[in-house]
Design an enzyme around this catalytic site. Structure first.
Site, PDB file in Angstrom:
ATOM      1  N   ARG A  30      -0.827  -4.999  -9.318  1.00 42.66           N
ATOM      2  CA  ARG A  30      -0.054  -3.787  -9.046  1.00 42.66           C
ATOM      3  C   ARG A  30       0.173  -3.614  -7.548  1.00 42.66           C
ATOM      4  O   ARG A  30       1.245  -3.213  -7.123  1.00 42.66           O
ATOM      5  CB  ARG A  30      -0.768  -2.564  -9.614  1.00 42.66           C
ATOM      6  CG  ARG A  30      -0.566  -2.428 -11.116  1.00 42.66           C
ATOM      7  CD  ARG A  30      -1.605  -1.528 -11.725  1.00 42.66           C
ATOM      8  NE  ARG A  30      -1.508  -0.148 -11.331  1.00 42.66           N
ATOM      9  CZ  ARG A  30      -2.541   0.685 -11.263  1.00 42.66           C
ATOM     10  NH1 ARG A  30      -3.753   0.252 -11.549  1.00 42.66           N
ATOM     11  NH2 ARG A  30      -2.359   1.923 -10.925  1.00 42.66           N
ATOM     12  N   ARG A  73     -11.522   5.028 -10.844  1.00 44.73           N
ATOM     13  CA  ARG A  73     -10.728   6.103 -11.467  1.00 44.73           C
ATOM     14  C   ARG A  73     -10.984   6.209 -12.969  1.00 44.73           C
ATOM     15  O   ARG A  73     -11.044   5.209 -13.676  1.00 44.73           O
ATOM     16  CB  ARG A  73      -9.233   5.830 -11.217  1.00 44.73           C
ATOM     17  CG  ARG A  73      -8.335   6.864 -11.876  1.00 44.73           C
ATOM     18  CD  ARG A  73      -6.990   6.931 -11.225  1.00 44.73           C
ATOM     19  NE  ARG A  73      -6.125   5.800 -11.549  1.00 44.73           N
ATOM     20  CZ  ARG A  73      -4.878   5.679 -11.075  1.00 44.73           C
ATOM     21  NH1 ARG A  73      -4.389   6.601 -10.264  1.00 44.73           N
ATOM     22  NH2 ARG A  73      -4.152   4.634 -11.398  1.00 44.73           N
ATOM     23  N   LYS A 115      -0.708  10.073  -5.338  1.00 45.73           N
ATOM     24  CA  LYS A 115       0.596  10.677  -5.615  1.00 45.73           C
ATOM     25  C   LYS A 115       0.514  11.681  -6.753  1.00 45.73           C
ATOM     26  O   LYS A 115       1.026  12.785  -6.647  1.00 45.73           O
ATOM     27  CB  LYS A 115       1.629   9.610  -6.024  1.00 45.73           C
ATOM     28  CG  LYS A 115       1.961   8.591  -4.974  1.00 45.73           C
ATOM     29  CD  LYS A 115       3.137   7.712  -5.424  1.00 45.73           C
ATOM     30  CE  LYS A 115       2.855   6.906  -6.695  1.00 45.73           C
ATOM     31  NZ  LYS A 115       1.832   5.862  -6.523  1.00 45.73           N
ATOM     32  N   ARG A 132      -8.109   3.519 -17.413  1.00 49.00           N
ATOM     33  CA  ARG A 132      -6.805   2.989 -17.792  1.00 49.00           C
ATOM     34  C   ARG A 132      -6.858   1.478 -17.837  1.00 49.00           C
ATOM     35  O   ARG A 132      -7.486   0.843 -16.994  1.00 49.00           O
ATOM     36  CB  ARG A 132      -5.748   3.434 -16.769  1.00 49.00           C
ATOM     37  CG  ARG A 132      -5.050   4.713 -17.147  1.00 49.00           C
ATOM     38  CD  ARG A 132      -4.266   5.282 -16.005  1.00 49.00           C
ATOM     39  NE  ARG A 132      -3.372   4.305 -15.360  1.00 49.00           N
ATOM     40  CZ  ARG A 132      -2.526   4.623 -14.385  1.00 49.00           C
ATOM     41  NH1 ARG A 132      -2.457   5.864 -13.939  1.00 49.00           N
ATOM     42  NH2 ARG A 132      -1.752   3.703 -13.850  1.00 49.00           N
ATOM     43  N   ARG A 173      10.975   2.936  -7.791  1.00 56.38           N
ATOM     44  CA  ARG A 173      10.018   1.895  -7.409  1.00 56.38           C
ATOM     45  C   ARG A 173      10.724   0.616  -6.981  1.00 56.38           C
ATOM     46  O   ARG A 173      10.050  -0.358  -6.622  1.00 56.38           O
ATOM     47  CB  ARG A 173       9.123   1.569  -8.604  1.00 56.38           C
ATOM     48  CG  ARG A 173       7.733   2.185  -8.554  1.00 56.38           C
ATOM     49  CD  ARG A 173       7.073   1.767  -9.843  1.00 56.38           C
ATOM     50  NE  ARG A 173       5.649   1.796  -9.864  1.00 56.38           N
ATOM     51  CZ  ARG A 173       4.918   2.838 -10.265  1.00 56.38           C
ATOM     52  NH1 ARG A 173       5.498   3.967 -10.557  1.00 56.38           N
ATOM     53  NH2 ARG A 173       3.616   2.729 -10.348  1.00 56.38           N
TER      54      ARG A 173
HETATM   55  P1  ADP Z   1       0.307   3.956 -10.488  1.00 60.44           P
HETATM   56  O1  ADP Z   1      -1.055   4.523 -10.591  1.00 60.44           O
HETATM   57  O2  ADP Z   1       0.356   2.473 -10.369  1.00 60.44           O
HETATM   58  O3  ADP Z   1       1.167   4.666  -9.478  1.00 60.44           O
HETATM   59  P2  ADP Z   1       1.944   4.931 -12.704  1.00 60.44           P
HETATM   60  O4  ADP Z   1       1.201   5.800 -13.617  1.00 60.44           O
HETATM   61  O5  ADP Z   1       2.945   5.532 -11.784  1.00 60.44           O
HETATM   62  O6  ADP Z   1       0.876   4.091 -11.919  1.00 60.44           O
HETATM   63  O7  ADP Z   1       2.694   3.776 -13.529  1.00 60.44           O
HETATM   64  C1  ADP Z   1       2.011   2.941 -14.445  1.00 60.44           C
HETATM   65  C2  ADP Z   1       2.918   1.811 -14.887  1.00 60.44           C
HETATM   66  O8  ADP Z   1       4.113   2.347 -15.490  1.00 60.44           O
HETATM   67  C3  ADP Z   1       3.436   0.918 -13.769  1.00 60.44           C
HETATM   68  O9  ADP Z   1       2.512  -0.085 -13.414  1.00 60.44           O
HETATM   69  C4  ADP Z   1       4.707   0.360 -14.401  1.00 60.44           C
HETATM   70  O10 ADP Z   1       4.416  -0.654 -15.335  1.00 60.44           O
HETATM   71  C5  ADP Z   1       5.241   1.547 -15.166  1.00 60.44           C
HETATM   72  N1  ADP Z   1       6.182   2.341 -14.338  1.00 60.44           N
HETATM   73  C6  ADP Z   1       6.023   3.641 -13.945  1.00 60.44           C
HETATM   74  N2  ADP Z   1       7.050   4.059 -13.199  1.00 60.44           N
HETATM   75  C7  ADP Z   1       7.895   2.993 -13.088  1.00 60.44           C
HETATM   76  C8  ADP Z   1       9.138   2.761 -12.422  1.00 60.44           C
HETATM   77  N3  ADP Z   1       9.741   3.714 -11.686  1.00 60.44           N
HETATM   78  N4  ADP Z   1       9.707   1.527 -12.545  1.00 60.44           N
HETATM   79  C9  ADP Z   1       9.129   0.566 -13.248  1.00 60.44           C
HETATM   80  N5  ADP Z   1       7.968   0.696 -13.897  1.00 60.44           N
HETATM   81  C10 ADP Z   1       7.335   1.902 -13.814  1.00 60.44           C
END
Ligand code: ADP
Ligand code: ZN
Length: 214
Positions: free
Chosen positions: A164, A122, A13, A153, A88
């Site tokens: 996750r 990653r 994404k 990360r 989400r």
């Molecule tokens: P991913 O690689 O899992 O898509 P992101 O960088 O989008 O990771 O998000 C990392 C973390 O930030 C998530 O695991 C969550 O804890 C938090 N987070 C990000 N966006 C949201 C959201 N819309 N609602 C709740 N938590 C979020």
């Protein structure tokens, strides 16, 4: 153009959102990046988000929605947005419909096996925010773009990854049905794209997304 990129962690994404947002001329808004920036700056939101992020859990809806609402009110969002990692939960999707409803939702599908391989390999750059896979790096510790140090990360460690994915299936996947019901869902299936090396090509995914948006 108001767009959402939906898909499990590791679907690509973030990478695709960067390219598509500059192609369409709308801001790329990643809630994950916003939380990581907030944490770096030690803001109250960042500090609160950290414990959820480290565990692979979702940050509470109220916190995320407030942050996104503030962001979407900024002038650069006047012509639209590309949201990456938000909504989400169905609660978040309903809140977004009140704030500024999306025109289309791109659902990026990638199978579990490929997601795991991508996430465990990653690496990210703290300086230029680039994301890379170890299979494409000459040195797994050095950013090929800016030369800074790469790191893994905290939430890309194996124990957190499986949580996750579980959280995604339980809390975020229902959004597919939600947006399908509204006639806004466009599916992009990475598993149907040609494999070059051990994965599909970023460029092919990009083209598939543009086609889905036509
Ligand atoms: P991913 O690689 O899992 O898509 P992101 O960088 O989008 O990771 O998000 C990392 C973390 O930030 C998530 O695991 C969550 O804890 C938090 N987070 C990000 N966006 C949201 C959201 N819309 N609602 C709740 N938590 C979020
Ligand atoms: Zn870099």
């Amino acid at each position: 153009m108001k767009l959402i990129f939906l898909g499990p962690p590791g679907a690509g994404k973030g990478t695709q959102a960067t390219g598509v947002s500059s192609h369409l001329g709308v801001p790329h808004i990643s809630t994950g990046d916003m939380f990581r920036a907030a944490l770096k700056n030690q803001t109250p939101t960042g500090i609160e988000a950290k414990r959820y992020m480290d565990a692979g859990e979702l940050v509470p809806d109220s916190v995320v929605v407030a942050m996104v609402k503030e962001r979407l009110a900024m002038p650069d969002c006047a012509n639209g947005y590309l949201l990456d990692g938000f909504p989400r939960t169905v609660e978040q999707a309903k809140a977004l419909d009140e704030i500024s409803a999306p025109d289309a939702v791109i659902d990026i599908h990638v199978g579990d096996e490929r997601l795991l391989a991508r996430l465990t390999g990653r690496r990210v750059c703290g300086k230029c925010n680039g994301t890379f896979h170890i299979s494409s790096l000459a040195d797994a510790n050095v950013c090929p773009v800016c030369g800074d140090a790469l790191y893994q990360r905290e939430d890309d460690k194996p124990a957190t990854i499986s949580n996750r994915l579980k959280v995604y299936r339980a809390q975020t996947e229902p959004l597919v049905g939600y947006y399908e019901g509204l006639g806004k869902l466009r599916r992009v299936d990475c598993e149907s794209l040609p494999v070059v090396g051990n994965d599909c090509r970023r460029e092919d995914v990009f083209q598939a997304i543009l086609k889905a948006l036509e």
